[in-house]
Design an enzyme around this catalytic site. Structure first.
Site, short mmCIF file in Angstrom:
data_model
loop_
_atom_site.label_atom_id
_atom_site.label_comp_id
_atom_site.label_asym_id
_atom_site.label_seq_id
_atom_site.Cartn_x
_atom_site.Cartn_y
_atom_site.Cartn_z
N ASN A 210 -46.07 7.91 92.10
CA ASN A 210 -46.00 8.60 90.82
C ASN A 210 -47.27 9.45 90.70
O ASN A 210 -48.34 8.92 90.41
CB ASN A 210 -45.92 7.57 89.68
CG ASN A 210 -45.75 8.23 88.33
OD1 ASN A 210 -45.78 9.45 88.21
ND2 ASN A 210 -45.59 7.41 87.31
N HIS B 268 -37.39 8.46 81.16
CA HIS B 268 -37.37 7.02 81.50
C HIS B 268 -36.03 6.59 82.11
O HIS B 268 -35.65 5.42 82.00
CB HIS B 268 -37.63 6.14 80.25
CG HIS B 268 -38.93 6.38 79.57
ND1 HIS B 268 -39.03 6.49 78.21
CD2 HIS B 268 -40.17 6.51 80.06
CE1 HIS B 268 -40.29 6.70 77.87
NE2 HIS B 268 -41.01 6.72 78.98
N ARG C 185 -47.63 10.08 70.15
CA ARG C 185 -46.65 11.15 69.89
C ARG C 185 -45.88 10.90 68.59
O ARG C 185 -45.56 9.76 68.28
CB ARG C 185 -45.64 11.24 71.04
CG ARG C 185 -46.24 11.76 72.31
CD ARG C 185 -45.22 11.81 73.44
NE ARG C 185 -45.83 11.34 74.67
CZ ARG C 185 -45.16 10.80 75.68
NH1 ARG C 185 -43.85 10.66 75.62
NH2 ARG C 185 -45.78 10.39 76.75
N GLU D 146 -39.54 0.44 87.63
CA GLU D 146 -39.14 1.78 88.07
C GLU D 146 -39.36 1.95 89.57
O GLU D 146 -38.62 2.67 90.23
CB GLU D 146 -39.93 2.83 87.26
CG GLU D 146 -39.41 2.89 85.82
CD GLU D 146 -40.36 3.54 84.82
OE1 GLU D 146 -41.43 2.95 84.56
OE2 GLU D 146 -40.03 4.61 84.30
#
Ligand code: AMP
Length: 391
Positions: A7, A177, A236, A378
């Site tokens: 990543n 996601h 956010r 993930e």
């Protein structure tokens, strides 16, 4: 067989080396502050943590260090033991309906989507190029956060704005996601043990998104064109009235970029509470009676419950709610604040189960909806796709 899941961010590079098909983590690590004199490489192997500090000028150097670390600590004896590399890519737009074996054309396509993910896709390409240089004969696969959501119907992904914006610039909801929503919803579907399943996944970490998964397919999700849409997160805002832009520009003389920065970096938990972006600090402050910290949790919980309610209507019912990611897996107070608002859909928490840690069912015996905590992974999804596409 060893597969590495990568990543790459603009100044960081995270990796996990997995033994496949056993799906076992062998080693992991992160290179942070790439391009900086005080960069840091953290390497975890065999329960031990090794930290190396110093100048790491670019991603190529970071990849060299990762490989050097794997060799030095005896995780691998030779480079050839790594038989595949999977790269997380945030934005696949409408170009990628599945993960893709990386070649020059795939890299060019990922670059063509830079406008839709300006912070992420350019960084992923740098990471991909660095690994292609270091391991030229090894299969590299791009795994997109968006592909799982490509099954959404038009009425879910289109905004009610001038249609040419979609046609000319790809303005639509892409979601995020996806690998996480897919991973935990597959586990939940197995547990339900039936074909037709209606599951809502609450991936709540620093970034957070809620997805309606019907019969294994994403039919709607809370994140949009970018990960700013949806529910309030660590920093956010989630959904706001866009008229805020005009008002704040006028009142504070700010540019669009500055206001976007406020909505991305100074809102959510941090903006409402004024305390922190981290759920642990917020929960502590709320316990001590800090009203704004309590509000930060309540506002988020209300918005998440609203999404779950609307997905209940969308799917015509609900079999299970799954909590995952840093907050979903760990913050029992946040889960409680959400489920307390869900009596209308028949969801009820078992407070004792909710209090314990790890993967578990947390619904009460008389809950009409199963509620589970399922840790996400993930990296495993990325490694699985490398395995599938190398055949
Ligand atoms: P993620 O983005 O999935 O890594 O999640 C990060 C968030 O998870 C942060 O807000 C952390 O505060 C939260 N988190 C991680 N561990 C815990 C914990 N043990 N208790 C409460 N929150 C946690």
């Amino acid at each position: 067989m060893k597969i590495i899941a990568v990543n790459a961010g603009s100044s960081s590079l995270k990796f996990q080396l997995l033994e496949m098909p056993e799906e076992k983590e062998i080693a992991s690590g992160i290179v942070e502050r790439i391009g900086n004199k005080n960069a840091e490489f953290t390497f975890k192997f065999n329960g031990e943590k090794f930290v190396k500090k110093g100048e790491i000028l670019d991603h190529s150097k970071a990849v060299e260090l990762v490989i050097e670390g794997l060799l030095k600590h005896g995780v691998i004896n030779k480079l050839e033991e790594i038989e595949g590399v999977g790269h997380r890519v945030v934005q696949g737009g409408e170009l990628f309906k599945d993960s893709a074996v990386i070649d020059d054309e795939v890299v060019a396509k990922i670059a063509s989507l830079n406008d839709l993910a300006p912070l992420h896709n350019p960084a992923h390409i740098i990471g991909i190029n660095a690994f292609r240089k270091a391991l030229p004969n090894v299969i590299q696969v791009a795994v997109f956060d968006t592909t799982f959501h490509q099954t959404m119907p038009e009425e879910s992904y289109l905004y009610s704005v001038p249609f040419e914006w979609y046609e000319k610039y790809g303005v639509r909801k892409y979601g995020a996601h996806g690998t996480s929503h897919q991973y935990v919803s597959e586990i939940a579907a197995k547990r339900l043990g039936k074909e037709d399943t209606k599951i809502v996944v609450c991936h709540i970490g620093n970034g957070a998104s809620i997805t309606a998964v019907k019969n294994g397919k994403s039919v709607d999700t809370s994140m949009g064109l970018t990960p700013l849409e949806g529910i309030p997160m660590g920093t956010r805002s989630g959904n706001v009235d866009p008229t805020i832009f005009g008002l704040i520009a006028k009142k504070e003389g700010k540019s669009i970029d500055q206001i976007l920065n406020d909505l991305n970096k100074h809102s959510g938990y941090l903006g409402v509470s004024g305390v922190s972006h981290d759920s642990r600090d917020i929960v502590d402050a709320a316990h001590q009676g800090n009203h704004r910290a309590q509000l930060a949790i309540t506002i988020q919980a209300k918005r998440i419950a609203d999404y779950i309610g609307s997905y209940f209507v969308l799917m015509g019912g609900l079999d299970a709610i799954v909590f995952t990611a840093g907050i979903g897996e760990n913050a029992k107070e946040v889960r409680e604040a959400i489920v307390d608002r869900l009596s209308a859909v028949g969801a009820k928490l078992d407070p004792v189960a909710n209090n314990s840690r790890g993967e578990k069912e947390i619904s009460a015996a008389d809950s009409k909806v199963k509620i589970w905590v399922i840790p996400t992974n993930e990296e495993v999804m990325i490694a699985r796709d490398v395995m599938r596409l190398r055949k």
